[in-house]
Design an enzyme around this catalytic site. Structure first.
Site, mmCIF file in Angstrom:
data_model
loop_
_atom_site.group_PDB
_atom_site.id
_atom_site.type_symbol
_atom_site.label_atom_id
_atom_site.label_comp_id
_atom_site.label_asym_id
_atom_site.label_seq_id
_atom_site.Cartn_x
_atom_site.Cartn_y
_atom_site.Cartn_z
ATOM 1 N N ASP A 8 0.998 -1.020 -0.019
ATOM 2 C CA ASP A 8 -0.018 0.007 -0.201
ATOM 3 C C ASP A 8 0.824 1.384 -0.203
ATOM 4 O O ASP A 8 2.066 1.213 0.388
ATOM 5 C CB ASP A 8 -0.862 -0.059 1.163
ATOM 6 C CG ASP A 8 -1.680 1.083 1.316
ATOM 7 O OD1 ASP A 8 -2.410 1.679 0.317
ATOM 8 O OD2 ASP A 8 -1.729 1.978 2.496
ATOM 9 N N LEU A 9 0.468 2.312 -0.291
ATOM 10 C CA LEU A 9 1.243 3.624 -0.465
ATOM 11 C C LEU A 9 1.059 4.468 0.574
ATOM 12 O O LEU A 9 1.920 4.500 1.680
ATOM 13 C CB LEU A 9 1.023 4.266 -1.766
ATOM 14 C CG LEU A 9 1.578 5.482 -1.901
ATOM 15 C CD1 LEU A 9 3.284 5.178 -2.154
ATOM 16 C CD2 LEU A 9 1.241 6.449 -3.232
ATOM 17 N N ASP A 10 -0.069 5.119 0.893
ATOM 18 C CA ASP A 10 -0.514 6.008 1.720
ATOM 19 C C ASP A 10 -0.205 5.441 3.105
ATOM 20 O O ASP A 10 -1.176 4.625 3.499
ATOM 21 C CB ASP A 10 -1.791 6.649 1.662
ATOM 22 C CG ASP A 10 -1.916 7.362 0.194
ATOM 23 O OD1 ASP A 10 -0.969 8.426 -0.125
ATOM 24 O OD2 ASP A 10 -2.900 7.250 -0.508
ATOM 25 N N THR A 16 1.276 10.192 3.562
ATOM 26 C CA THR A 16 0.599 11.051 3.012
ATOM 27 C C THR A 16 -1.167 10.898 3.707
ATOM 28 O O THR A 16 -1.815 11.694 3.472
ATOM 29 C CB THR A 16 0.061 10.583 1.503
ATOM 30 O OG1 THR A 16 0.176 9.247 1.464
ATOM 31 C CG2 THR A 16 1.067 11.276 0.813
ATOM 32 N N LYS A 44 -9.076 5.414 5.617
ATOM 33 C CA LYS A 44 -7.811 4.883 5.044
ATOM 34 C C LYS A 44 -8.039 3.674 4.206
ATOM 35 O O LYS A 44 -8.831 2.858 4.421
ATOM 36 C CB LYS A 44 -6.938 4.373 6.383
ATOM 37 C CG LYS A 44 -6.324 5.826 7.278
ATOM 38 C CD LYS A 44 -5.412 5.116 8.205
ATOM 39 C CE LYS A 44 -5.093 6.608 8.957
ATOM 40 N NZ LYS A 44 -4.091 6.260 9.934
ATOM 41 N N ARG A 48 -11.522 7.993 -3.091
ATOM 42 C CA ARG A 48 -11.840 9.497 -2.815
ATOM 43 C C ARG A 48 -13.597 9.705 -2.686
ATOM 44 O O ARG A 48 -13.933 10.342 -2.007
ATOM 45 C CB ARG A 48 -11.428 10.186 -4.193
ATOM 46 C CG ARG A 48 -11.240 11.715 -3.652
ATOM 47 C CD ARG A 48 -10.738 12.493 -5.031
ATOM 48 N NE ARG A 48 -9.524 11.931 -5.431
ATOM 49 C CZ ARG A 48 -8.794 12.005 -6.714
ATOM 50 N NH1 ARG A 48 -9.771 12.860 -7.541
ATOM 51 N NH2 ARG A 48 -7.967 11.482 -7.042
ATOM 52 N N SER A 113 -2.549 0.290 -4.364
ATOM 53 C CA SER A 113 -2.887 1.570 -3.850
ATOM 54 C C SER A 113 -4.217 1.937 -4.322
ATOM 55 O O SER A 113 -4.785 1.802 -5.479
ATOM 56 C CB SER A 113 -2.007 2.682 -3.938
ATOM 57 O OG SER A 113 -2.661 3.950 -3.523
ATOM 58 N N ALA A 114 -5.225 2.551 -3.504
ATOM 59 C CA ALA A 114 -6.290 3.022 -4.048
ATOM 60 C C ALA A 114 -6.380 4.385 -4.528
ATOM 61 O O ALA A 114 -7.245 4.830 -5.279
ATOM 62 C CB ALA A 114 -7.482 3.165 -2.801
ATOM 63 N N LYS A 144 -10.869 -1.291 -1.729
ATOM 64 C CA LYS A 144 -10.761 -2.095 -0.671
ATOM 65 C C LYS A 144 -11.839 -1.551 0.276
ATOM 66 O O LYS A 144 -12.056 -0.788 0.309
ATOM 67 C CB LYS A 144 -9.317 -1.682 0.003
ATOM 68 C CG LYS A 144 -7.943 -1.743 -0.769
ATOM 69 C CD LYS A 144 -7.144 -1.177 -0.128
ATOM 70 C CE LYS A 144 -5.632 -1.018 -1.122
ATOM 71 N NZ LYS A 144 -4.534 -0.253 -0.665
ATOM 72 N N GLU A 168 0.191 -3.195 4.843
ATOM 73 C CA GLU A 168 -1.059 -2.118 4.857
ATOM 74 C C GLU A 168 -0.918 -1.547 6.061
ATOM 75 O O GLU A 168 -1.051 -2.084 7.240
ATOM 76 C CB GLU A 168 -2.219 -3.017 4.956
ATOM 77 C CG GLU A 168 -3.007 -3.291 3.247
ATOM 78 C CD GLU A 168 -3.761 -1.650 3.003
ATOM 79 O OE1 GLU A 168 -3.741 -1.047 3.765
ATOM 80 O OE2 GLU A 168 -3.850 -1.574 1.660
ATOM 81 N N ASP A 169 -1.863 -0.207 6.291
ATOM 82 C CA ASP A 169 -1.931 0.502 7.354
ATOM 83 C C ASP A 169 -3.578 0.673 7.628
ATOM 84 O O ASP A 169 -3.914 1.065 8.651
ATOM 85 C CB ASP A 169 -1.502 1.712 7.487
ATOM 86 C CG ASP A 169 -1.917 2.820 6.430
ATOM 87 O OD1 ASP A 169 -2.431 2.260 5.184
ATOM 88 O OD2 ASP A 169 -2.186 3.861 6.821
#
Ligand code: BG6
Ligand code: MG
Length: 214
Positions: A8-10, A16, A44, A48, A113-114, A144, A168-169
């Protein structure tokens, strides 16, 4: 055997999550309400459009689809302003090093990532070349906790789901990884991410040999 790592990115590679939170909070405040940090956890990993729906739901506010599109675009323009000036130093501690270690150990890497802004973030932070595949909000139709983003990543890397580890966070992201039949390392607090196979505070705590014990 673990053959691929899906990130995952953010909130995992870059911080971010804080920028998303600030931009949504600003939007909520402009509309005359607020939401809690606990509610923010639920945003999270969520797209969007879905994030905005949730925020409006919590406030008990109804907006037309057209209004929602305008609100989401407004939030995104603030968010893009913030990430446009990101620097390589903003990569979370140990993230670059861990990506490099994974690749040096012969495993493949993919982004899962989403976000529709992942390209800009990876470019700004100089991480683009560390990924064999990028799957993000521009290439998925279900977000997700649907496993699609990670299944597409596994497929792009020619790897079976059970040979993948997801990092993942987000609670929604951990659910997605589990639903896809993958191992999952949670990045954050064990109280929140209790369904992960292992929880760490950050990628700096990890080394590739830990992955073989999952
Ligand atoms: C996820 C974030 O990575 O991307 C969410 O955790 C965010 O908070 C989602 O809503 C979509 O991001 P973007 O950049 O397309 O608005
Ligand atoms: Mg995240």
């Amino acid at each position: 055997d673990i053959k691929a790592c899906l990130f995952d990115l953010d909130g995992v590679i870059v911080d971010t999550a804080v920028y998303h939170y600030r931009a949504w909070k600003r939007l909520a405040n402009e509309l005359g309400f607020d939401f809690t940090e606990e509610e923010n956890e639920k945003l999270k990993g969520v797209s969007r459009v879905r994030s905005l729906e949730l925020i409006l739901e919590w406030a008990g506010i109804t907006k037309t689809e057209e209004e929602r599109a305008e609100l989401a675009a407004r939030k995104n323009s603030w968010y893009v302003d913030m990430i446009s000036s990101m620097q390589p130093e903003e990569v979370l501690p140990g993230a670059r090093e861990f990506l490099e270690e994974v690749r040096a150990a012969g495993m493949k890497t993919a982004l899962g990532s989403a976000s529709k802004n992942s390209g800009l973030i990876l470019e700004r932070t100089g991480l683009l070349s560390l990924f064999d595949a990028i799957v993000d909000g521009n290439s998925v139709t279900a977000s997700k906790p649907d496993p699609q983003v990670f299944l597409k990543g596994a497929e792009a890397l020619n790897t079976a789901p059970h040979q993948c580890v997801v990092f993942e966070d987000a609670v929604a992201g951990i659910e997605a990884a589990k639903a896809g039949g993958m191992k999952v390392v949670g990045v954050g607090s064990p109280e929140i991410l209790h369904d992960a196979d292992l929880v760490v505070k950050g990628l700096y705590e990890l080394s590739t040999d830990l992955l073989y014990h999952l």
